[in-house]
Design an enzyme around this catalytic site. Structure first.
Site, PDB file in Angstrom:
ATOM      1  N   GLU A  51      -2.208   2.977   6.425  1.00 26.81           N
ATOM      2  CA  GLU A  51      -1.879   2.161   6.071  1.00 26.81           C
ATOM      3  C   GLU A  51      -0.076   1.856   7.715  1.00 26.81           C
ATOM      4  OE1 GLU A  51       1.524   3.053   3.073  1.00 26.81           O
ATOM      5  OE2 GLU A  51       0.042   2.797   1.784  1.00 26.81           O
ATOM      6  N   HIS A  89       3.410  -1.410  -0.035  1.00 28.08           N
ATOM      7  CA  HIS A  89       4.209  -0.454  -0.126  1.00 28.08           C
ATOM      8  C   HIS A  89       5.689  -1.158  -0.890  1.00 28.08           C
ATOM      9  CE1 HIS A  89       4.197   4.079   1.115  1.00 28.08           C
ATOM     10  NE2 HIS A  89       4.380   4.513   0.169  1.00 28.08           N
TER      11      HIS A  89
END
Length: 527
Positions: free
Chosen positions: A262, A280
């Site tokens: 990420e 997220h």
């Protein structure tokens, strides 16, 4: 006496500043500064309240000459150098339970989005295509939801799913039958869950044990047409295998809020049919952000003003009077918990902490918390003495603390026993002198060893030549032995070897040790 001074360096609910002020702290809210600006400013503060933007590096900690506590409004603390903060005497706190409802609701939302193909239908409708006949969803009512992880968030998902009239099965090594009945769900093994679940949601931290828990092999064992949701941690699912099985149609849909890397900007999953993703967002609700901001302010103010410790990641819950006497016992207790936690397998149902001799006269709760912190650490990255008892209770573990007045072979003794499907597994330790902690028994075999750093645990048949073979293997692998400890049940029977080494032991060395003549078990341990 001057009031403690706190800096809030990331955007958070303004009521957090009010809590600091109401509880006797001076507070400044200065956000968006560069690392250089923060370094220049941080020396005047006793507390630093952050979210995810501020990176608390060694340089910042070196400049924080008055800093006593860092509070992270949220769970993840990867933006804080915790070992270095510990060396500086700075307490690091987080708020591990403030996002639970929000994350659970996001998982349910993604499950519905998968079931009714909402994102794709929305996109085409807004393009003017009106694809009424192009989408055929499924009901969740009557379907089986498989939970991988039934802790705080997983249990909330279970309650919501039961309200939707779903059947819920769960795989979780910590889940007891009693806790499963209490939740109204069925405890199963992972293979059974994969074969039965119409929907699978993941609710487990990312550890060495859970990494890639949905591997290609396991994904291929899932029920055809399954839909999978992950709002927990990236790295729990083999993303390449997930794409292949989505393409083949074996998996009907998948929704990820988290990725192995990420921010995920070029995932091979992007553009895959029946795949949904969000960036997220599991904790991204107004309520959750308010909760964690208020919680971190309360915790930090309590510490700075009253000395209370809550959800600290690097400090035990001890009063100033208890600390000197209990400290060596706390380390022993934590190491014994860690040892039995690393070695015991199967369905972990209960844990008992026994104290005898001088240890029987000490406060039991701190020692119990220290054992649980060591035991639970392999399953949760953020476990500590404060939240370990809560996590154990949440998982339905039966925790027993037993005080013996009897006198044994040692002046002081701690024993930790874990109940498993295969029977009890017990380890024991003592103190030599005031603070020299030693393991003295492991699974019924007497052995004296210090538990520290990288270690190698071997169970083997007691026979001539074995010590030479293991020594040769480690030497040829360039691994230096620090200490060497032996124990056995009887001559020619089962023996235990516990080595400390100077470096982490590679998997290929473990595999080679397993192939040595007479070897039954080989495990790398970390303390």
């Amino acid at each position: 006496m001057a009031k403690p001074k706190v800096l809030i360096s990331d955007k958070m609910d303004p009521n957090a500043a009010k809590i600091f002020e109401e509880r006797g702290c001076d507070v400044d809210v200065i956000t968006g500064e560069t690392p250089e600006q923060l370094i220049a400013r941080i020396g005047e503060y006793d507390g630093l309240a952050i979210r995810s933007s501020t990176k608390v590096t060694k340089e910042i900690l070196d400049a924080a000459t008055n800093l006593k506590v860092i509070g992270r409004a949220g769970i993840g603390v990867d933006n804080v150098d915790i070992p270095y903060a510990s060396g500086k005497g700075v307490v690091v706190m987080n708020t591990p339970f403030g996002n639970s409802i929000t994350t659970a609701e996001h998982a349910i939302a993604l499950m519905f989005a998968l079931a009714r193909q909402i994102p794709e239908a929305n996109e085409l409708t807004q393009k003017g295509e009106w694809p009424k006949n192009g989408f055929m969803g499924v009901e969740v009512t009557g379907k089986t939801l498989g939970l991988i992880g039934a802790g705080n968030i997983g249990s909330i998902v279970a309650s919501r799913a039961l309200g939707l009239r779903m059947k819920v099965v769960a795989y979780d090594p910590f889940l007891t039958e009693e806790r499963a009945v209490e939740l109204g769900i069925e405890k199963v093994d992972l293979e059974t869950l994969l074969s039965r679940a119409d929907f699978i949601t993941l609710h487990t931290p990312l550890t060495d044990q859970t990494r890639n828990i949905l591997s290609r092999e396991r994904l291929e064992k899932t029920k055809k047409g399954v839909r999978i949701v992950n709002c927990a941690r990236g790295g729990l699912i083999d993303e390449a295998a997930l794409k292949d099985l989505l393409d083949s149609g074996h998996i009907a849909g998948a929704a990820l809020d988290v990725f192995a890397v990420e921010p995920a900007k070029d995932s091979p999953l992007f553009g895959t049919k029946n795949f949904i993703c969000t960036p997220h967002l599991g904790a991204s609700t107004t309520e959750a952000q308010v909760n964690v901001a208020l919680q971190v302010a309360e915790q930090m103010a309590d510490y700075l003003v009253n000395g209370g410790v809550t959800n600290a990641l690097n400090m035990p819950s001890l009063s100033a009077e208890e600390a000197p006497k209990l400290r060596p016992y706390m380390k022993l207790a934590e190491n014994l918990g860690s040892l039995v936690g690393q070695l015991a397998h199967g369905n972990l149902t209960q844990i008992s902490i026994e104290r005898e001799g001088a240890a029987a006269e000490l406060a039991g709760k701190p020692l119990e918390a220290a054992v649980l912190a060591g035991f639970m650490r392999r399953y949760s990255d953020s476990v500590n003495m404060v939240n370990a008892p809560y996590l154990a209770k949440e998982r339905g573990m039966d925790v027993r603390s037993i005080r013996h007045e009897r006198e044994g072979a040692y002046n002081t003794l701690l024993r930790v026993t874990v109940g498993t499907d295969a029977g009890d597994r017990s380890v024991a330790g003592t103190l030599f002198g005031q603070d020299n902690a030693r393991l003295v028994e492991i699974f019924g075999i007497g052995i004296e060893a210090e538990l520290a750093g990288h270690m190698l645990y071997i169970v083997n048949e007691d026979a001539p030549g074995f010590i030479g073979r293991i020594g040769t293997l480690l030497g040829e692998s360039g691994i230096n032995i620090g200490t060497f400890h032996l124990g056995r049940r009887d001559a020619g029977g089962e023996a235990v070897l516990l080595l400390s080494v100077d470096q982490a032991i590679p998997k290929n060395v473990i595999d080679a040790a397993c192939k040595l003549e007479g070897v039954k078990t080989v495990m790398a341990l970390e303390f």
